[in-house]
Motif scaffolding. Structure first.
Motif, PDB file in Angstrom:
ATOM      1  N   SER A  86     -11.925 -41.241 -32.495  1.00  0.00           N
ATOM      2  CA  SER A  86     -10.906 -42.201 -32.066  1.00  0.00           C
ATOM      3  C   SER A  86     -10.363 -41.822 -30.692  1.00  0.00           C
ATOM      4  CB  SER A  86      -9.777 -42.249 -33.086  1.00  0.00           C
ATOM      5  OG  SER A  86      -9.133 -40.988 -33.163  1.00  0.00           O
TER       6      SER A  86
ATOM      7  N   SER B 259      -9.170 -39.082 -35.492  1.00  0.00           N
ATOM      8  CA  SER B 259      -9.937 -39.735 -36.551  1.00  0.00           C
ATOM      9  C   SER B 259     -11.420 -39.631 -36.202  1.00  0.00           C
ATOM     10  CB  SER B 259      -9.526 -41.205 -36.685  1.00  0.00           C
ATOM     11  OG  SER B 259     -10.303 -41.849 -37.671  1.00  0.00           O
TER      12      SER B 259
ATOM     13  N   TYR C 298     -15.524 -40.191 -37.619  1.00  0.00           N
ATOM     14  CA  TYR C 298     -16.405 -40.898 -38.548  1.00  0.00           C
ATOM     15  C   TYR C 298     -17.808 -40.316 -38.443  1.00  0.00           C
ATOM     16  CZ  TYR C 298     -19.796 -44.342 -40.046  1.00  0.00           C
ATOM     17  OH  TYR C 298     -20.873 -44.935 -40.638  1.00  0.00           O
TER      18      TYR C 298
ATOM     19  N   TRP D 272     -12.485 -47.000 -34.276  1.00  0.00           N
ATOM     20  CA  TRP D 272     -13.668 -47.869 -34.194  1.00  0.00           C
ATOM     21  C   TRP D 272     -14.547 -47.621 -35.407  1.00  0.00           C
ATOM     22  CZ3 TRP D 272     -17.798 -47.182 -29.797  1.00  0.00           C
ATOM     23  CH2 TRP D 272     -18.709 -48.249 -29.848  1.00  0.00           C
ATOM     24  N   GLY D 273     -14.718 -48.664 -36.221  1.00  0.00           N
ATOM     25  CA  GLY D 273     -15.562 -48.535 -37.404  1.00  0.00           C
ATOM     26  C   GLY D 273     -17.025 -48.787 -37.134  1.00  0.00           C
TER      27      GLY D 273
ATOM     28  N   ARG E 127     -18.634 -51.370 -36.501  1.00  0.00           N
ATOM     29  CA  ARG E 127     -19.191 -52.673 -36.881  1.00  0.00           C
ATOM     30  C   ARG E 127     -19.152 -53.648 -35.718  1.00  0.00           C
ATOM     31  NH1 ARG E 127     -16.569 -51.209 -41.735  1.00  0.00           N
ATOM     32  NH2 ARG E 127     -17.989 -51.050 -43.505  1.00  0.00           N
TER      33      ARG E 127
END
Length: 122
Positions: free
Chosen positions: A51, A56, A58, A103-104, A106
């Motif tokens: 992030s 964060s 992922y 940001w996921g 997708r």
């Protein structure tokens, strides 16, 4: 705006590589940064993301426990440490940036860097 990825190469299975993504034209505090990869003959996939505040992280299931994303704000660089590499990690790796808090992966990025090839031999 530029994202310059480097660090790819040929490594044996079980080995390690560290990819670097140096960004210019913006600061890491304004953008989430991600690593994607595109294996030969396959679609591009998200691998990892940090992030914009750096709090964060992922990871795709396929790399959890083996890859670590980190960043150095002073150097405006994001890293992807890849350990215990497998032949299925072979791909062109891209870094990308999106002006979003988290940001996921997708949604598409705002900017892409050029790719760096990682080849893992068995």
């Amino acid at each position: 705006v530029q994202l310059q990825a480097c660090g790819g190469g040929l490594v044996q299975a079980g080995g390690s590589l560290r990819l670097s993504c140096e960004v210019s034209g913006f600061t890491l505090g304004d953008y989430a940064i991600a690593w994607f990869r595109q294996p030969p003959g396959k679609e591009r996939e998200g691998v990892s993301c940090v992030s914009r505040r750096g709090d964060s992280l992922y990871y795709a299931d396929s790399v959890k426990g083996r890859f670590t994303i980190s960043r150095d704000k002073d150097k405006n660089t994001v890293y992807l440490q890849m350990n215990s590499l497998k032949p299925e990690d072979t791909a062109v790796y891209y870094c990308a940036a999106k002006r979003t808090p988290v940001w996921g992966l997708r949604s598409p990025p705002d900017y892409w860097g050029q790719g760096t090839l990682v080849t893992v031999s068995s």
